[in-house]
Design an enzyme around this catalytic site. Structure first.
Site, PDB file in Angstrom:
ATOM      1  CE1 TYR A 197      59.405  -4.782  31.351  1.00 45.88           C
ATOM      2  CE2 TYR A 197      59.098  -6.359  33.144  1.00 45.88           C
ATOM      3  CZ  TYR A 197      58.604  -5.348  32.335  1.00 45.88           C
ATOM      4  OH  TYR A 197      57.321  -4.903  32.520  1.00 45.88           O
TER       5      TYR A 197
ATOM      6  CB  CYS B 271      76.015  -1.078  40.079  1.00 53.20           C
ATOM      7  SG  CYS B 271      74.929  -0.799  38.667  1.00 53.20           S
TER       8      CYS B 271
ATOM      9  CB  ALA C  45      60.007  -3.240  25.688  1.00 52.03           C
TER      10      ALA C  45
ATOM     11  CG  ASN D  85      67.402   4.366  35.846  1.00 56.41           C
ATOM     12  OD1 ASN D  85      67.387   5.582  35.764  1.00 56.41           O
ATOM     13  ND2 ASN D  85      66.451   3.690  36.466  1.00 56.41           N
ATOM     14  CB  ILE D  86      68.975   3.213  29.562  1.00 56.51           C
ATOM     15  CG1 ILE D  86      69.771   4.529  29.702  1.00 56.51           C
ATOM     16  CG2 ILE D  86      68.289   3.132  28.199  1.00 56.51           C
ATOM     17  CD1 ILE D  86      70.976   4.629  28.773  1.00 56.51           C
TER      18      ILE D  86
ATOM     19  CB  CYS E  71      72.245   0.387  37.038  1.00 53.66           C
ATOM     20  SG  CYS E  71      71.307  -1.001  37.666  1.00 53.66           S
TER      21      CYS E  71
ATOM     22  CD  GLU F 221      74.262   2.757  40.292  1.00 52.08           C
ATOM     23  OE1 GLU F 221      73.505   2.694  39.299  1.00 52.08           O
ATOM     24  OE2 GLU F 221      73.899   2.467  41.441  1.00 52.08           O
TER      25      GLU F 221
HETATM   26  N1  THU Z   1      68.751   1.036  39.234  1.00 53.59           N
HETATM   27  C1  THU Z   1      69.861   1.799  39.015  1.00 53.59           C
HETATM   28  O1  THU Z   1      69.920   2.561  38.033  1.00 53.59           O
HETATM   29  N2  THU Z   1      70.886   1.699  39.885  1.00 53.59           N
HETATM   30  C2  THU Z   1      70.890   0.884  40.968  1.00 53.59           C
HETATM   31  O2  THU Z   1      71.927   0.684  41.578  1.00 53.59           O
HETATM   32  C3  THU Z   1      69.630   0.279  41.406  1.00 53.59           C
HETATM   33  C4  THU Z   1      68.619   0.091  40.319  1.00 53.59           C
HETATM   34  C5  THU Z   1      67.633   1.141  38.275  1.00 53.59           C
HETATM   35  C6  THU Z   1      67.437  -0.066  37.394  1.00 53.59           C
HETATM   36  C7  THU Z   1      65.987   0.071  37.017  1.00 53.59           C
HETATM   37  O3  THU Z   1      65.876   0.918  35.886  1.00 53.59           O
HETATM   38  C8  THU Z   1      65.351   0.777  38.200  1.00 53.59           C
HETATM   39  O4  THU Z   1      66.421   1.319  38.955  1.00 53.59           O
HETATM   40  C9  THU Z   1      64.526  -0.131  39.084  1.00 53.59           C
HETATM   41  O5  THU Z   1      65.243  -1.257  39.455  1.00 53.59           O
END
Ligand code: THU
Length: 131
Positions: free
Chosen positions: A48, A89, A46, A42-43, A53, A55
């Site tokens: 938001y 996702c 700032a 996940n990236i 994610c 995936e």
């Molecule tokens: N996040 C993911 O990378 N995958 C998911 O399926 C759930 C949420 C990340 C997004 C964000 O960077 C952090 O988790 C908190 O929501």
């Protein structure tokens, strides 16, 4: 399919997560039908909303290399618990993997296996737009 290898790659990718705002690291490893593995983390941003994610990072890497068919995708978030893919996702996995296998893991030993259909029943996908 080597499930443990896929989880291990997701764990490795998780270490690369850029999460200064949530501090919640997620890693994913995608196995394409052609046998390649693409990883993602996940990236955050700032501002938001541009956050991507893990995936979808892995899916973007696969698709941009021309690999459009997902065989399986492993996801590791909180190592104390199972982290399930968010709704966005799930829908993007659906786009490239109607029959994909989802491996939701804490580690190489503790994981759950699902078909996309179980996590996104009655889904809408590309075929629905076929004329
Ligand atoms: N996040 C993911 O990378 N995958 C998911 O399926 C759930 C949420 C990340 C997004 C964000 O960077 C952090 O988790 C908190 O929501």
């Amino acid at each position: 399919m080597n499930v443990k290898e896929l989880i291990s790659k997701a764990l490795e990718a998780r270490e690369k997560a850029y999460v200064p705002y949530s501090d919640f690291k997620v890693g994913a490893a995608l196995l394409s039908k052609s046998g390649n593995i693409y990883t993602g983390c996940n990236i955050e941003s700032a501002s938001y909303t541009p956050t991507i994610c893990a995936e979808r990072t892995a899916i973007s890497k696969a698709v941009s290399e021309g690999d459009r068919e997902i065989e399986a995708i492993a996801v590791v978030g909180n190592p104390q618990d199972y982290t399930y893919p968010c709704g966005v996702c799930r829908q993007v996995i659906r786009e490239f993997g109607k029959d994909a296998t989802l491996i939701i893991a804490k580690n190489e030993e503790e994981y759950k296996v699902y078909k996309l259909e179980e996590l996104l029943p009655f889904s809408f996908g590309p075929e629905d737009l076929d004329k």
